[in-house]
Design a protein around this motif. Structure first.
Motif, PDB file in Angstrom:
ATOM      1  N   ALA A  54      42.269  38.658  40.573  1.00 17.59           N
ATOM      2  CA  ALA A  54      43.446  38.448  41.416  1.00 17.59           C
ATOM      3  C   ALA A  54      44.038  37.066  41.167  1.00 17.59           C
ATOM      4  CB  ALA A  54      43.064  38.614  42.890  1.00 17.59           C
ATOM      5  N   VAL A  55      43.187  36.062  41.043  1.00 19.01           N
ATOM      6  CA  VAL A  55      43.672  34.710  40.771  1.00 19.01           C
ATOM      7  C   VAL A  55      44.378  34.656  39.422  1.00 19.01           C
ATOM      8  CG1 VAL A  55      42.993  32.305  40.449  1.00 19.01           C
ATOM      9  CG2 VAL A  55      41.876  33.695  42.215  1.00 19.01           C
ATOM     10  N   ARG A  56      43.775  35.288  38.411  1.00 18.35           N
ATOM     11  CA  ARG A  56      44.395  35.293  37.083  1.00 18.35           C
ATOM     12  C   ARG A  56      45.748  35.993  37.103  1.00 18.35           C
ATOM     13  NH1 ARG A  56      38.928  35.989  35.304  1.00 18.35           N
ATOM     14  NH2 ARG A  56      39.176  38.272  35.379  1.00 18.35           N
ATOM     15  N   ALA A  57      45.892  36.992  37.969  1.00 18.21           N
ATOM     16  CA  ALA A  57      47.150  37.722  38.076  1.00 18.21           C
ATOM     17  C   ALA A  57      48.168  37.000  38.963  1.00 18.21           C
ATOM     18  CB  ALA A  57      46.898  39.126  38.621  1.00 18.21           C
ATOM     19  N   GLY A  58      47.772  35.838  39.484  1.00 20.75           N
ATOM     20  CA  GLY A  58      48.677  35.086  40.346  1.00 20.75           C
ATOM     21  C   GLY A  58      48.800  35.663  41.734  1.00 20.75           C
ATOM     22  N   ARG A  59      47.758  36.356  42.189  1.00 21.75           N
ATOM     23  CA  ARG A  59      47.780  37.004  43.497  1.00 21.75           C
ATOM     24  C   ARG A  59      46.697  36.419  44.402  1.00 21.75           C
ATOM     25  NH1 ARG A  59      52.072  40.763  44.290  1.00 21.75           N
ATOM     26  NH2 ARG A  59      52.983  40.919  42.198  1.00 21.75           N
ATOM     27  N   SER A  60      47.019  36.298  45.679  1.00 23.82           N
ATOM     28  CA  SER A  60      46.053  35.854  46.667  1.00 23.82           C
ATOM     29  C   SER A  60      45.508  37.064  47.415  1.00 23.82           C
ATOM     30  CB  SER A  60      46.708  34.895  47.660  1.00 23.82           C
ATOM     31  OG  SER A  60      45.837  34.636  48.750  1.00 23.82           O
ATOM     32  N   LEU A  61      44.240  37.008  47.757  1.00 22.02           N
ATOM     33  CA  LEU A  61      43.627  38.063  48.576  1.00 22.02           C
ATOM     34  C   LEU A  61      43.566  37.653  50.047  1.00 22.02           C
ATOM     35  CD1 LEU A  61      40.666  39.184  46.263  1.00 22.02           C
ATOM     36  CD2 LEU A  61      43.001  40.094  46.383  1.00 22.02           C
ATOM     37  N   ASP A  97      49.740  43.396  48.749  1.00 23.71           N
ATOM     38  CA  ASP A  97      48.936  42.231  49.139  1.00 23.71           C
ATOM     39  C   ASP A  97      48.143  42.466  50.423  1.00 23.71           C
ATOM     40  OD1 ASP A  97      49.768  40.672  46.963  1.00 23.71           O
ATOM     41  OD2 ASP A  97      51.569  40.020  48.025  1.00 23.71           O
ATOM     42  N   ALA A  98      48.063  43.733  50.877  1.00 24.18           N
ATOM     43  CA  ALA A  98      47.439  44.027  52.173  1.00 24.18           C
ATOM     44  C   ALA A  98      46.233  44.949  52.072  1.00 24.18           C
ATOM     45  CB  ALA A  98      48.469  44.653  53.117  1.00 24.18           C
ATOM     46  N   ILE A  99      46.212  45.826  51.060  1.00 25.36           N
ATOM     47  CA  ILE A  99      45.113  46.779  50.902  1.00 25.36           C
ATOM     48  C   ILE A  99      44.494  46.571  49.532  1.00 25.36           C
ATOM     49  CG2 ILE A  99      44.476  49.214  50.718  1.00 25.36           C
ATOM     50  CD1 ILE A  99      46.663  49.909  52.632  1.00 25.36           C
ATOM     51  N   LEU A 100      43.184  46.417  49.496  1.00 25.93           N
ATOM     52  CA  LEU A 100      42.453  46.273  48.245  1.00 25.93           C
ATOM     53  C   LEU A 100      41.689  47.564  47.988  1.00 25.93           C
ATOM     54  CD1 LEU A 100      41.686  44.386  45.905  1.00 25.93           C
ATOM     55  CD2 LEU A 100      39.791  43.544  47.317  1.00 25.93           C
TER      56      LEU A 100
END
Length: 450
Positions: A57-64, A43-46
């Motif tokens: 990311a939203v679809r995967a349930g992840r916040s950026l 959740d720290a490096i894109l």
């Protein structure tokens, strides 16, 4: 480290929404929708950020929201959507962000950042090392270009608490400088692009199903990929066969395909499905037996190719066949032309491709002069010796043979006897093999799977 693959597709995704090819139709029907390749580390490096990525990311349930470092490989638009920096600034102007990448990619981003935004641009070139909040990042050369040579890079990322990965997209066969830089890296995971699939005529800036395993073989030879490395194919396009078939291609090479949104745990023990140590590939003439057998071992850095056909003096057509086979073998393979197959199997310690049992049997029949009153018992002893050596071979063995029982009955007693004997040899080798495959018109049909 945790790596969430926000996308595993190529620039146009898979399926391409404008395409009606079989690969796209099957992917759509199965709901296998792949967006542009990118990944989120802890959740720290894109890693890369094309237009699809923020919504993926939203679809995967992840916040950026927690991303502190954006690593760009190059400036192609499926890897770089600078508008994302603007969208971030609307809600995250209080937290710093490092944007790392080739200078040309960074230049496309600068106009999307306000003068007071806490964004730091970090231009990099191959060979550099940087530390980002405890993550050690090495920049590697890619075989890919946007505007000029050297404007695309790959990333080697080591986590602050262990775990190491190679992010290898986009690239064709890796440059020698990169193979040297990753010597003995022993990666926990390698994310390697495989864009062109069955197409080998689209250029050298991406891998296809011929160059992909050869790059894996080079990484194994360098000690970068080991038996415990999780190899994931990414940047997949509709030039590949449907996912289930692609997975069958990749499995013998120790690689796999995953869905968008999959979380890969770096550094955890890898549970890999077993691979056959003995494989028999059967088929008729020009059915694709040899090509398929060679592909099974294509990701091995060293292979002994047991060519049993030998040289036929004065036979120009046979010489051309032999030359074609030799030309397509990787440079790391050693060709041994002999009918003394059992002796080689007992001595060799690396994978073996035996091509083929039919020409081997012909050579042994000629050796013992059976057609002029020679010793048939000696041929039976050769078969027994072959089976014993096959059973005890130190490494994987892929054997090729002709399926001669499905055609017309040979018109001569000698032809019928040869057909019957080869059928018995095939059956005996199949009994010693975990995997048996029948090739028909270039299509592999598993008769037994491991």
């Amino acid at each position: 480290m945790e790596v969430v693959l926000l996308g595993t597709g190529s620039a146009d995704g898979w399926p391409n929404p404008f395409c009606v090819c079989a690969s796209c139709r099957i992917a759509a029907e199965r709901g296998e929708i792949r967006g542009q390749t990118a990944a989120l580390i802890d959740d720290a490096i894109l890693l890369d950020c094309g237009p699809d990525v923020p919504r993926a990311a939203v679809r995967a349930g992840r916040s950026l929201a927690g991303v502190r470092h954006l690593l760009l490989t190059h400036a192609h638009p499926d890897h770089l959507n600078p508008a994302a920096l603007l969208f971030r600034s609307w809600v995250r102007r209080d937290r710093p962000l490092d944007v790392v990448g080739p200078a040309d990619a960074l230049d496309l981003c600068r106009d999307w950042v306000g003068p007071d935004d806490p964004v730091r641009f970090v231009p990099v070139v191959p060979g550099e090392r940087i530390v980002l909040n405890g993550y050690e990042v090495r920049v590697l050369e890619a075989a890919h270009r946007v505007f000029r040579d050297g404007d695309s890079v790959l990333y080697d990322v080591a986590g602050p608490e262990g775990g190491r990965l190679l992010w290898a997209t986009d690239t064709g066969p890796l440059p020698s400088s990169t193979l040297g830089a990753v010597h003995d890296a022993r990666y926990d995971a390698v994310f390697l692009e495989e864009t062109f699939g069955t197409r080998s005529d689209l250029g050298a800036g991406h891998h296809d199903l011929t160059t992909f395993p050869r790059t894996l073989a080079a990484l194994r030879e360098a000690g970068a990929v080991t038996a415990t490395t999780d190899v994931v194919a990414v940047h997949l396009s509709h030039y590949n066969p449907p996912t289930s078939e692609l997975s069958e291609h990749l499995a013998p090479w120790g690689a796999r395909v995953v869905d968008d949104g999959t979380a890969v745990q770096i550094g955890e023990p890898l549970v890999r499905s077993g691979q056959a140590s003995r494989t028999l590939v059967l088929g008729g003439a020009r059915a694709g037996k040899s090509t398929y057998a060679e592909a099974l071992l294509a990701a091995e850095p060293r292979v002994t190719y047991l060519a049993t056909g030998g040289v036929r003096e004065g036979d120009r057509e046979w010489a051309e066949r032999v030359a074609l086979h030799r030309a397509r073998r990787p440079s790391g393979w050693t060709t041994v032309e002999t009918s003394e197959v059992a002796a080689v199997l007992r001595d060799v310690r690396e994978p073996v491709l035996l091509d083929c049992l039919g020409t081997w049997l012909t050579a042994r029949l000629d050796h013992h002069g059976v057609w002029t009153g020679g010793d048939w018992a000696a041929v039976d002893a050769d078969v027994t010796d072959l089976l014993g050596a096959l059973r005890r071979a130190a490494g994987p063995v892929v054997a090729v043979s002709n399926e001669v029982g499905s055609g017309v009955v040979p018109p001569t007693p000698a032809g019928r006897r040869f057909r019957d004997l080869l059928g018995r040899v095939n059956s005996a080798v199949a009994a010693e093999s975990e995997a048996v495959v029948l090739m028909v018109a270039g299509v592999a049909t598993p008769l037994r799977s491991f």
